[in-house]
Design a protein around this motif. Structure first.
Motif, mmCIF file in Angstrom:
data_model
loop_
_atom_site.group_PDB
_atom_site.id
_atom_site.type_symbol
_atom_site.label_atom_id
_atom_site.label_comp_id
_atom_site.label_asym_id
_atom_site.label_seq_id
_atom_site.Cartn_x
_atom_site.Cartn_y
_atom_site.Cartn_z
ATOM 1 N N LEU A 90 20.285 11.940 -49.024
ATOM 2 C CA LEU A 90 21.002 10.759 -48.580
ATOM 3 C C LEU A 90 20.075 9.631 -48.144
ATOM 4 O O LEU A 90 20.464 8.464 -48.134
ATOM 5 C CB LEU A 90 21.946 11.105 -47.423
ATOM 6 N N TRP A 91 18.836 9.973 -47.769
ATOM 7 C CA TRP A 91 17.914 8.930 -47.323
ATOM 8 C C TRP A 91 17.348 8.182 -48.518
ATOM 9 O O TRP A 91 17.181 8.754 -49.605
ATOM 10 C CB TRP A 91 16.807 9.541 -46.468
ATOM 11 N N PRO A 92 17.039 6.893 -48.374
ATOM 12 C CA PRO A 92 16.595 6.081 -49.522
ATOM 13 C C PRO A 92 15.307 6.611 -50.145
ATOM 14 O O PRO A 92 14.455 7.186 -49.452
ATOM 15 C CB PRO A 92 16.367 4.691 -48.904
ATOM 16 N N ASP A 93 15.169 6.412 -51.442
ATOM 17 C CA ASP A 93 13.923 6.755 -52.130
ATOM 18 C C ASP A 93 12.771 5.976 -51.483
ATOM 19 O O ASP A 93 12.890 4.782 -51.177
ATOM 20 C CB ASP A 93 14.004 6.381 -53.612
ATOM 21 N N GLY A 94 11.682 6.679 -51.287
ATOM 22 C CA GLY A 94 10.527 6.025 -50.700
ATOM 23 C C GLY A 94 10.513 5.997 -49.186
ATOM 24 O O GLY A 94 9.582 5.445 -48.592
ATOM 25 N N PHE A 95 11.541 6.582 -48.549
ATOM 26 C CA PHE A 95 11.550 6.604 -47.089
ATOM 27 C C PHE A 95 10.326 7.368 -46.580
ATOM 28 O O PHE A 95 9.997 8.440 -47.088
ATOM 29 C CB PHE A 95 12.833 7.278 -46.581
ATOM 30 N N ASP A 96 9.658 6.809 -45.579
ATOM 31 C CA ASP A 96 8.402 7.375 -45.092
ATOM 32 C C ASP A 96 8.685 8.432 -44.018
ATOM 33 O O ASP A 96 8.708 8.139 -42.825
ATOM 34 C CB ASP A 96 7.509 6.266 -44.534
ATOM 35 N N TYR A 97 8.888 9.661 -44.465
ATOM 36 C CA TYR A 97 9.177 10.747 -43.527
ATOM 37 C C TYR A 97 7.989 11.021 -42.603
ATOM 38 O O TYR A 97 8.177 11.369 -41.428
ATOM 39 C CB TYR A 97 9.536 12.024 -44.289
ATOM 40 N N ASP A 98 6.771 10.879 -43.118
ATOM 41 C CA ASP A 98 5.592 11.158 -42.298
ATOM 42 C C ASP A 98 5.508 10.194 -41.120
ATOM 43 O O ASP A 98 5.228 10.601 -39.979
ATOM 44 C CB ASP A 98 4.321 11.071 -43.140
ATOM 45 N N ALA A 99 5.753 8.932 -41.376
ATOM 46 C CA ALA A 99 5.726 7.947 -40.297
ATOM 47 C C ALA A 99 6.844 8.213 -39.298
ATOM 48 O O ALA A 99 6.653 8.097 -38.083
ATOM 49 C CB ALA A 99 5.845 6.537 -40.866
ATOM 50 N N ALA A 100 8.006 8.579 -39.824
ATOM 51 C CA ALA A 100 9.128 8.878 -38.934
ATOM 52 C C ALA A 100 8.817 10.085 -38.064
ATOM 53 O O ALA A 100 9.187 10.129 -36.883
ATOM 54 C CB ALA A 100 10.385 9.111 -39.759
ATOM 55 N N ALA A 101 8.149 11.075 -38.627
ATOM 56 C CA ALA A 101 7.820 12.283 -37.867
ATOM 57 C C ALA A 101 6.934 11.958 -36.674
ATOM 58 O O ALA A 101 7.051 12.574 -35.600
ATOM 59 C CB ALA A 101 7.133 13.304 -38.770
ATOM 60 N N GLU A 102 6.056 10.984 -36.839
ATOM 61 C CA GLU A 102 5.155 10.619 -35.748
ATOM 62 C C GLU A 102 5.885 9.940 -34.595
ATOM 63 O O GLU A 102 5.354 9.862 -33.485
ATOM 64 C CB GLU A 102 4.059 9.698 -36.279
ATOM 65 N N SER A 103 7.108 9.461 -34.869
ATOM 66 C CA SER A 103 7.828 8.701 -33.847
ATOM 67 C C SER A 103 8.770 9.547 -32.996
ATOM 68 O O SER A 103 9.350 9.036 -32.042
ATOM 69 C CB SER A 103 8.633 7.583 -34.521
ATOM 70 N N VAL A 104 8.944 10.826 -33.334
ATOM 71 C CA VAL A 104 9.879 11.662 -32.579
ATOM 72 C C VAL A 104 9.110 12.696 -31.754
ATOM 73 O O VAL A 104 8.044 13.162 -32.164
ATOM 74 C CB VAL A 104 10.901 12.364 -33.498
ATOM 75 N N PRO A 105 9.645 13.053 -30.582
ATOM 76 C CA PRO A 105 8.917 13.951 -29.691
ATOM 77 C C PRO A 105 8.532 15.294 -30.304
ATOM 78 O O PRO A 105 7.475 15.832 -29.971
ATOM 79 C CB PRO A 105 9.888 14.125 -28.518
ATOM 80 N N VAL A 106 9.360 15.860 -31.167
ATOM 81 C CA VAL A 106 9.015 17.182 -31.710
ATOM 82 C C VAL A 106 7.939 17.102 -32.785
ATOM 83 O O VAL A 106 7.405 18.126 -33.211
ATOM 84 C CB VAL A 106 10.259 17.912 -32.273
ATOM 85 N N GLY A 107 7.617 15.904 -33.256
ATOM 86 C CA GLY A 107 6.518 15.720 -34.191
ATOM 87 C C GLY A 107 6.818 16.107 -35.618
ATOM 88 O O GLY A 107 5.897 16.256 -36.423
ATOM 89 N N ARG A 108 8.062 16.241 -35.962
ATOM 90 C CA ARG A 108 8.411 16.536 -37.357
ATOM 91 C C ARG A 108 9.814 16.023 -37.658
ATOM 92 O O ARG A 108 10.597 15.742 -36.748
ATOM 93 C CB ARG A 108 8.337 18.038 -37.647
ATOM 94 N N ILE A 109 10.121 15.950 -38.941
ATOM 95 C CA ILE A 109 11.445 15.544 -39.405
ATOM 96 C C ILE A 109 12.343 16.774 -39.476
ATOM 97 O O ILE A 109 11.896 17.879 -39.746
ATOM 98 C CB ILE A 109 11.320 14.876 -40.792
ATOM 99 N N GLY A 110 13.629 16.572 -39.246
ATOM 100 C CA GLY A 110 14.579 17.674 -39.341
ATOM 101 C C GLY A 110 14.776 18.133 -40.768
ATOM 102 O O GLY A 110 14.671 17.351 -41.724
ATOM 103 N N GLU A 111 15.035 19.400 -40.918
ATOM 104 C CA GLU A 111 15.408 19.975 -42.208
ATOM 105 C C GLU A 111 16.896 20.334 -42.155
ATOM 106 O O GLU A 111 17.454 20.566 -41.071
ATOM 107 C CB GLU A 111 14.582 21.223 -42.503
ATOM 108 N N PRO A 112 17.571 20.379 -43.303
ATOM 109 C CA PRO A 112 18.998 20.708 -43.294
ATOM 110 C C PRO A 112 19.310 21.995 -42.540
ATOM 111 O O PRO A 112 20.355 22.092 -41.866
ATOM 112 C CB PRO A 112 19.333 20.830 -44.790
ATOM 113 N N GLU A 113 18.418 22.962 -42.619
ATOM 114 C CA GLU A 113 18.656 24.249 -41.944
ATOM 115 C C GLU A 113 18.671 24.094 -40.421
ATOM 116 O O GLU A 113 19.368 24.828 -39.727
ATOM 117 C CB GLU A 113 17.594 25.260 -42.363
ATOM 118 N N ASP A 114 17.898 23.132 -39.896
ATOM 119 C CA ASP A 114 17.920 22.871 -38.462
ATOM 120 C C ASP A 114 19.311 22.426 -38.020
ATOM 121 O O ASP A 114 19.823 22.851 -36.985
ATOM 122 C CB ASP A 114 16.933 21.751 -38.089
ATOM 123 N N ILE A 115 19.905 21.557 -38.806
ATOM 124 C CA ILE A 115 21.190 20.969 -38.425
ATOM 125 C C ILE A 115 22.320 21.963 -38.661
ATOM 126 O O ILE A 115 23.292 22.007 -37.907
ATOM 127 C CB ILE A 115 21.444 19.676 -39.218
#
Length: 233
Positions: A181-206
């Protein structure tokens, strides 16, 4: 807790968070029924799910099609609504109101119609779990429409929990999750650096939150945030 011998209907359950939830519910002993608007997506999902699973292509923005879908089902225990289109930011200065309305059609009105069409089929002790999003709490520029949908979903859950009691109605509020659902080219690595847990969520987490709410018999009107702490920073 277990979903053994229960039936779970997942609208939007053929990819991303919905499919992960269908897999986890099946692992907990549930028989799952998945639906989405894309027949090929339904076919792919069923190839990943146990043989007891079933699936149907349904246009979730068509009230008549949704009503017919539920009319053809036997009673079940839980409704999960995770359907959504690919995210697209809509800035107010260049707003396309038709696209804004279209986003509400699937994510909000589709959920409302699904509840309307299914509530008489949900067995005592069952539940409804809808989907919100952390944009309601921490929107950014260009997110006015998406944040509004999430805020409307939050209010809908609380209202339905009162109106449909003792049927339980809850929601999961994901943050940034690695899904199509997220746009092509979305920078997951940069987003991961901005959240306290230090990573992006995976579908299994949710998915774990949806199963928790199906199993949690004392929760209603609850909105469970699973965003890695992104609303805190």
């Amino acid at each position: 807790m277990t979903l053994q011998d229960q039936r779970v209907v997942l609208l939007g359950g053929t990819s991303g968070i919905g499919l992960a939830t269908a897999r986890l519910a099946a692992d907990h002993g549930a028989t799952v029924i998945v639906a989405s608007s894309n027949p090929s997506s339904v076919k792919r999902a069923l190839a990943e799910l146990p043989a007891t699973a079933s699936g149907t292509a349904v246009d979730l923005t068509d009230p008549a099609a949704v009503t017919d879908f539920f009319a053809g089902l036997d009673p079940f225990d839980h409704l999960v609504y995770t359907a959504g289109e690919a995210l697209s930011l809509l800035e107010v200065r260049s707003l396309d109101l038709a696209r804004a309305r279209q986003a509400f059609e699937l994510r909000y009105f589709g959920a409302l119609q699904a509840v309307h069409a299914s509530v008489s089929k949900i067995r005592p002790g069952g539940s409804i779990v809808l989907t919100s999003g952390t944009a309601a709490d921490r929107p950014a520029a260009g997110w006015s429409v998406a944040a509004s949908i999430c805020g409307a979903a939050d209010s809908l859950v609380r209202s339905l929990a009162v109106e449909l009691a003792p049927l339980r109605v809850n929601a999961v509020k994901p943050g940034i999750v690695r899904t199509p659902l997220w746009p092509d080219g979305f920078d997951y690595d940069a987003a991961a650096e901005s959240v306290p847990v230090g990573r992006i969520g995976e579908p299994e987490d949710i998915a774990e939150a949806y199963v928790f709410l199906m199993n949690q018999h004392y929760a209603t009107g609850s909105i469970v945030t699973v965003g890695g702490g992104n609303v805190l920073v």
